[in-house]
Design a protein around this motif. Structure first.
Motif, PDB file in Angstrom:
ATOM      1  N   GLY A  32       0.763  -1.236   0.000  1.00 43.12           N
ATOM      2  CA  GLY A  32       0.000   0.000   0.000  1.00 43.12           C
ATOM      3  C   GLY A  32       0.797   1.290   0.000  1.00 43.12           C
ATOM      4  O   GLY A  32       0.223   2.351   0.093  1.00 43.12           O
ATOM      5  N   ALA A  33       2.079   1.265  -0.055  1.00 41.63           N
ATOM      6  CA  ALA A  33       2.885   2.478  -0.081  1.00 41.63           C
ATOM      7  C   ALA A  33       4.067   2.245  -1.003  1.00 41.63           C
ATOM      8  O   ALA A  33       4.334   1.124  -1.415  1.00 41.63           O
ATOM      9  N   THR A  81      -0.051   8.836   7.302  1.00 44.79           N
ATOM     10  CA  THR A  81       0.106  10.184   6.766  1.00 44.79           C
ATOM     11  C   THR A  81      -0.633  11.144   7.679  1.00 44.79           C
ATOM     12  O   THR A  81      -1.840  10.963   7.887  1.00 44.79           O
ATOM     13  N   PRO A  82       0.061  12.127   8.230  1.00 41.07           N
ATOM     14  CA  PRO A  82       1.471  12.439   7.992  1.00 41.07           C
ATOM     15  C   PRO A  82       2.387  11.467   8.730  1.00 41.07           C
ATOM     16  O   PRO A  82       1.990  10.829   9.703  1.00 41.07           O
ATOM     17  N   VAL A  96       1.420   8.480  17.745  1.00 45.97           N
ATOM     18  CA  VAL A  96       1.395   7.861  16.413  1.00 45.97           C
ATOM     19  C   VAL A  96       0.101   7.084  16.218  1.00 45.97           C
ATOM     20  O   VAL A  96      -0.456   7.050  15.114  1.00 45.97           O
ATOM     21  N   ALA A  97      -0.429   6.491  17.259  1.00 44.93           N
ATOM     22  CA  ALA A  97      -1.657   5.696  17.161  1.00 44.93           C
ATOM     23  C   ALA A  97      -2.852   6.526  16.710  1.00 44.93           C
ATOM     24  O   ALA A  97      -3.811   5.993  16.161  1.00 44.93           O
ATOM     25  N   LYS A  98      -2.787   7.824  16.907  1.00 42.14           N
ATOM     26  CA  LYS A  98      -3.897   8.701  16.499  1.00 42.14           C
ATOM     27  C   LYS A  98      -3.940   8.896  14.986  1.00 42.14           C
ATOM     28  O   LYS A  98      -4.921   9.390  14.456  1.00 42.14           O
ATOM     29  N   ILE A  99      -2.868   8.492  14.289  1.00 41.50           N
ATOM     30  CA  ILE A  99      -2.819   8.590  12.830  1.00 41.50           C
ATOM     31  C   ILE A  99      -3.135   7.197  12.281  1.00 41.50           C
ATOM     32  O   ILE A  99      -2.455   6.233  12.595  1.00 41.50           O
ATOM     33  N   ALA A 134      -3.275   3.898  10.275  1.00 37.83           N
ATOM     34  CA  ALA A 134      -2.347   3.143   9.434  1.00 37.83           C
ATOM     35  C   ALA A 134      -3.077   2.723   8.160  1.00 37.83           C
ATOM     36  O   ALA A 134      -4.151   2.133   8.222  1.00 37.83           O
ATOM     37  N   THR A 135      -2.500   3.058   7.012  1.00 35.03           N
ATOM     38  CA  THR A 135      -3.110   2.710   5.731  1.00 35.03           C
ATOM     39  C   THR A 135      -2.308   1.648   4.977  1.00 35.03           C
ATOM     40  O   THR A 135      -2.764   1.139   3.967  1.00 35.03           O
TER      41      THR A 135
END
Length: 82
Positions: free
Chosen positions: A4-5, A45-46, A72-75, A77-78
């Motif tokens: 995915g990236a 992201t970011p 980081v957990a608040k962003i 994961a894609t």
């Protein structure tokens, strides 16, 4: 191989830790040079960058990543290392 990236030749490490009572896995692109270690979150992201000076990171440089896990957990994961 990553999912995915964009691919990278850098080392991708997965670190699992407890975040608010739930195990969560975080992926980090890891580089090292004479100044120390640099970790860049992967699949979020970011992205977040954590730098650990060589003088602090000789024993366990990934310990710093546990300190930022809640943020980081608040962003979402894609993508992830595989």
């Amino acid at each position: 191989m990553r999912r995915g990236a964009a691919p990278t030749t850098e080392d991708c490490q997965s670190i699992t830790t407890d975040v608010f009572g739930t195990d969560e896995t975080f992926d980090w692109i890891t580089t090292q040079d004479s100044k120390g270690f640099t970790f860049v979150s992967y699949g979020r992201t970011p992205a977040m960058m954590v730098q650990v000076p060589a003088i602090l990171g000789t024993n366990q440089p990934t310990a710093a990543l546990l300190d930022v896990a809640n943020a980081v957990a608040k962003i979402e994961a894609t993508s992830s290392c595989i």
